[in-house]
Write a protein that holds these residues in place. Structure first.
Motif, PDB file in Angstrom:
ATOM      1  N   ILE A 101      39.794  27.650-113.978  1.00 11.38           N
ATOM      2  CA  ILE A 101      39.547  28.622-112.914  1.00 11.38           C
ATOM      3  C   ILE A 101      39.878  28.021-111.549  1.00 11.38           C
ATOM      4  O   ILE A 101      40.537  28.647-110.713  1.00 11.38           O
TER       5      ILE A 101
ATOM      6  N   SER B 243      43.052  29.245-109.248  1.00 15.56           N
ATOM      7  CA  SER B 243      42.753  29.811-107.929  1.00 15.56           C
ATOM      8  C   SER B 243      43.500  29.052-106.840  1.00 15.56           C
ATOM      9  O   SER B 243      43.947  29.643-105.850  1.00 15.56           O
ATOM     10  N   TYR B 244      43.667  27.737-107.029  1.00 13.55           N
ATOM     11  CA  TYR B 244      44.484  26.980-106.082  1.00 13.55           C
ATOM     12  C   TYR B 244      45.952  27.383-106.190  1.00 13.55           C
ATOM     13  O   TYR B 244      46.678  27.401-105.189  1.00 13.55           O
TER      14      TYR B 244
ATOM     15  N   MET C 125      46.918  30.316-106.602  1.00 10.32           N
ATOM     16  CA  MET C 125      47.063  31.531-105.795  1.00 10.32           C
ATOM     17  C   MET C 125      47.444  31.177-104.367  1.00 10.32           C
ATOM     18  O   MET C 125      48.224  31.879-103.725  1.00 10.32           O
TER      19      MET C 125
ATOM     20  N   HIS D 257      40.495  23.096-100.682  1.00  5.59           N
ATOM     21  CA  HIS D 257      40.147  24.132-101.652  1.00  5.59           C
ATOM     22  C   HIS D 257      38.831  23.836-102.355  1.00  5.59           C
ATOM     23  O   HIS D 257      38.101  24.753-102.732  1.00  5.59           O
TER      24      HIS D 257
ATOM     25  N   THR E 217      34.905  25.972-103.843  1.00  7.40           N
ATOM     26  CA  THR E 217      34.334  25.753-105.167  1.00  7.40           C
ATOM     27  C   THR E 217      32.977  25.061-105.068  1.00  7.40           C
ATOM     28  O   THR E 217      32.009  25.443-105.736  1.00  7.40           O
TER      29      THR E 217
ATOM     30  N   GLY F 126      30.655  32.719-107.306  1.00  2.69           N
ATOM     31  CA  GLY F 126      31.973  33.225-106.925  1.00  2.69           C
ATOM     32  C   GLY F 126      31.943  34.032-105.646  1.00  2.69           C
ATOM     33  O   GLY F 126      32.796  33.860-104.763  1.00  2.69           O
TER      34      GLY F 126
ATOM     35  N   MET G   3      33.615  33.118-102.055  1.00  2.00           N
ATOM     36  CA  MET G   3      34.477  34.064-101.362  1.00  2.00           C
ATOM     37  C   MET G   3      34.017  34.287 -99.930  1.00  2.00           C
ATOM     38  O   MET G   3      34.829  34.375 -99.000  1.00  2.00           O
TER      39      MET G   3
ATOM     40  N   CYS H 235      38.407  35.651-115.425  1.00  2.00           N
ATOM     41  CA  CYS H 235      38.980  35.198-114.151  1.00  2.00           C
ATOM     42  C   CYS H 235      40.487  35.015-114.247  1.00  2.00           C
ATOM     43  O   CYS H 235      41.222  35.387-113.328  1.00  2.00           O
TER      44      CYS H 235
ATOM     45  N   MET I 144      43.130  37.117-112.025  1.00  2.00           N
ATOM     46  CA  MET I 144      44.101  36.457-111.157  1.00  2.00           C
ATOM     47  C   MET I 144      45.523  36.872-111.512  1.00  2.00           C
ATOM     48  O   MET I 144      46.366  37.060-110.628  1.00  2.00           O
TER      49      MET I 144
END
Length: 219
Positions: free
Chosen positions: A49, A53-54, A56, A68, A72, A103, A107, A185, A189
């Motif tokens: 995850i 996400s990184y 992205m 990043h 987290t 999460g 965000m 997730c 994504m």
């Protein structure tokens, strides 16, 4: 006016890949049965995850970030504090939804800090994210009430009422919870990359000036 029907065939390859991914998540702890293996598999799910996400940021948006782990980490701290609140009877939510708390918290911090860091791009953006990461690291040693100092924050995941016998005491139950969130997730994504916003991220990565010419705010 005659009706027009359009049929979009199923992408068989995509169904095979996603089914194989789900099957691997389900079968992995049955193949690697030791407690160490189950723990490592759970850590791998969390890493999937975090790394995607990184991706992205860097892969889809072309933004090299050195901070990043801030989102987290802060999301994880909020999740552990929420778990302790559940254990203390101050918060009445199932343990299963605590990853959502983490999460959403991550965000929230990303929106706040991202509003600052994304005012620049390229190398300045990377250096700003590095500065933000160092700032949060320094804060972790100063605000021990929240961060717990170098020892961190401990908690008891066996909290609240058992749901269909699931207490999250055995490590295998924790793994399957993480595996379920990992699958969801990853799917979300991937779905995001297919949206207009996800495609615009690719355009910003490739040529931000042209994106501004057609009326989009690259920030």
């Amino acid at each position: 006016m005659a009706a027009v029907y359009k049929f979009k065939p199923y992408n068989v390859g995509r169904w095979i890949i996603w089914s194989a991914f789900a099957g691997i998540l389900l079968m992995a702890p049955l193949v690697f049965t030791s407690n160490l293996s189950t723990t490592m598999l759970a850590q791998m799910g969390i890493a999937i995850i975090a790394c995607l996400s990184y991706n992205m940021l860097l892969g889809q948006g072309g933004m090299l970030s050195f901070g990043h782990a801030v989102y987290t980490g802060l999301g994880s701290y909020m999740a552990i504090h929420a778990l302790n609140a559940v254990s203390g009877g101050k918060l009445h939510i199932p343990v299963s939804v605590l990853p959502i708390v983490g999460g959403l918290s991550g965000m929230g911090f990303a929106v706040l800090l991202g509003w600052v860091t994304t005012r620049k791009s390229g190398t300045p953006f990377a250096m700003i994210t590095l500065g933000v990461a160092e700032l949060v690291f320094a804060m972790s040693l100063m605000f021990s009430e929240f961060f717990g100092g170098e020892a961190g924050v401990s908690g008891n995941r066996v909290a609240g009422e058992a749901f269909f016998g699931i207490t999250y005491g055995p490590q295998i139950q924790v793994y399957y919870l993480i595996a379920a969130y990992t699958f969801v997730c990853v799917a979300l994504m991937y779905a995001f990359t297919q949206t207009p916003l996800g495609r615009i991220l690719n355009a910003v990565r490739d040529n931000p000036e042209r994106v501004e010419f057609i009326g989009y705010n690259t920030q």
